[in-house]
Design a protein around this motif. Sequence first.
Motif, PDB file in Angstrom:
ATOM      1  N   GLU A 599       0.834  -1.212   0.000  1.00 12.93           N
ATOM      2  CA  GLU A 599       0.000   0.000   0.000  1.00 12.93           C
ATOM      3  C   GLU A 599       0.863   1.256   0.000  1.00 12.93           C
ATOM      4  OE1 GLU A 599      -2.710  -0.157   3.255  1.00 12.93           O
ATOM      5  OE2 GLU A 599      -3.699  -2.003   2.557  1.00 12.93           O
ATOM      6  N   ASP A 602       2.357   1.602  -3.394  1.00 11.59           N
ATOM      7  CA  ASP A 602       1.347   2.001  -4.374  1.00 11.59           C
ATOM      8  C   ASP A 602       1.129   3.511  -4.341  1.00 11.59           C
ATOM      9  OD1 ASP A 602      -0.713   1.117  -6.343  1.00 11.59           O
ATOM     10  OD2 ASP A 602      -2.074   2.046  -4.888  1.00 11.59           O
ATOM     11  N   SER A 631      -2.635  -5.555  -7.840  1.00 16.54           N
ATOM     12  CA  SER A 631      -1.786  -5.156  -6.712  1.00 16.54           C
ATOM     13  C   SER A 631      -1.315  -6.338  -5.873  1.00 16.54           C
ATOM     14  CB  SER A 631      -2.537  -4.168  -5.812  1.00 16.54           C
ATOM     15  OG  SER A 631      -3.628  -4.820  -5.174  1.00 16.54           O
TER      16      SER A 631
END
Length: 701
Positions: A599, A602, A631
């Motif tokens: 995360e 990202d 992802s």
Amino acid sequence: MDWAPSISHSSTFHGFHTFYRFCNDKHSFAMNSDVAVIRGSTCVAASAKQPKQIPKGKSQANTVSRKRNTLLQHAVKQLGIAEGSNMYVSLLGAINDVQALKQVHAHMFRTGLDQTRYLVNKLVDMYCICGNMEIARLVFDSIPDRNSFLWNVMIKGYAINGPCDEVLLLCCQMQEEGLQPDKYTFPFLLKASASLIALQEGKQIHNRIIRYGLESDVFVGTALIDMYAKCGLMEFARHVFDKMPERNVVSWNALIAGYVQNGLANDALEVFDQMQLTDVNPNATTMVSILPACAQLEDLEQGRRIHDYVIENGFQEDVSVVNSLVAMYSNCGDVEGAQQLFDKMCNRTVVSWNALIAGYEHMGYAGEALMLFHQMQQAGMKPNWATMVSVLAACADLAALQQGYGAHGYGKDALAIFSQMQQSGMEPSPITFVCILFACSQAGLVDEGRQYFEIMTRDYYITPSMEHYSCMVDLLGRAGHLDEAKEIIEKMPIQPNANMWGALLSACRIHCNIELGEQVSKRLLALEPKHDGYYVLASNIYAATRSWDDVARLRATMKEKGLRKTPGCSLIEVNNRIYTFFVGDQRHPQSEEIYGMLEMLDRQMKAAGYVPNTKYVLHDVEEEVKEDILSSHSEKLAIAFGLISTTPGIPIRITKNLRVCVDCHNATKFISKIVKREIIVRDGNRFHHFRDGFCTCGDYW
């Protein structure tokens, strides 16, 4: 003698018949080692009678003698040595060349000074220092009533120059003459035992040292540490070290080096830390000893800390230290850092070149290793055996090397190696051309591929095989020349196999050519109706053009035939353990940290311009859902785990069973730049080396 080694010395010198002859030319005279007789305390020229054929008799001899005296006086003047009784001592001490030493020795012989004890002792010592043990031994054996100093000089000479077994033989002979080894003898006896890995003899010497009460001597203790370390007994070495009442920098260095040599890098670093808490300051040799420990552990962070210490303490000008730094950075995967240090070096030695060449080879950069080897030769540096070990490792098999270049994205390097092969007169084989064409296909070198295919058939009369045609189809298909690739398949004299049609279908997926893709997939599935990978390839083509009905149709066909898509998985090795990840995997005990890392990455990637590529997601769902699927691909999970489980700066190596997808490839480029790490991915097709936002494949795979 309870500790004397069981080595026969029946061949020890008995009556040495040698003689000195003076050889004169236009400029100087020299001593020939086979022209003197030395017996007892008298040196008699064996060729005392001058040859009868000398035409000018005494006048010529006098001229030669005057010339020699003039040369000696000139040497004395040049060296700034005052003439007198100590002139020869000073002159011998100033010499570091064997030929010059022979000339001084010859002059001493002519003047009768070779009978002077302290001059002869110095002469033997200098021959040992210059590495000429043969003449040193001849002079030594001519001397009567040799004292302990002279025996120690010879023992030291053999210990340093070899052969080391002569050290132990000499010690036996020394005791036979009534002299016992002392604190100056034992370090070199131990050095010889270490060189010979003669543990039993080393232990016997240790026993004698204890009986003589010399274990507390710092030089003897250090030699014991070195001996036990080289014989692989670090617990003995540490015991000796811990019992030493006084330790100097050499003692600490010996223990550190011993741990490193025996693969105990963590122990070496611990000792180095302890050393800094004492009043003994590490020196350049300490740096040379400890840096390989960082290389063994691939601990780049620790290596950089020691590099900082090197700079703070002024060791950065020491060539040996810089060589060790180059080797450390190379072995820790930072070949760029190693190259930068190498480029700044003013005085490169063969060790400097070897360290960088070995580093490139260690990291799999065979092209750079060979290119550096070529530069080394151009610089006039003569390679040694260590150089050749690295070079041969980089090109153990020339054809394999060419294929290796292609798989790693160095297609042009592969062609350069092929040119070298042609220039060397070595004739390429059919397999060589398979490797060359493969390299061209991996690098997108279409014109070159066509050219080499023609050279193969025209110049070397090699009939193309299925492998050659497959490479050409792959080359043309990847580059978008789909019709030409299809034409090769249809016109070649060999029945095409599934691999060839598969290469063309893969090219249709890359270029989203549905019409040709459908034609090829029908032929392919007729040949391989049970191969799930070909159904997935065809599905990818339809998914890329949002033909969801066709995707569903193929999925239904697979279900009817009992076929399931091979799940993608990625492997990573951390601390000698292999971890496997699948898409969406949450089985790992550190899953929360892994997804947390993803995360964070990202967010940073999107801030840097990353846009998820959902083109090939085989599901008709919302874009957000597609992004979630992407992802958690297996290679991203493996990379995230590598980032939280390894030291910053260490390269991350991933192996994937399938071809890396377009989105993961793009994301990995961003990640490599954000975390400042090299990420190496070996997928089903090739190697990808991601560094600073780029991949060696050039986005062509």
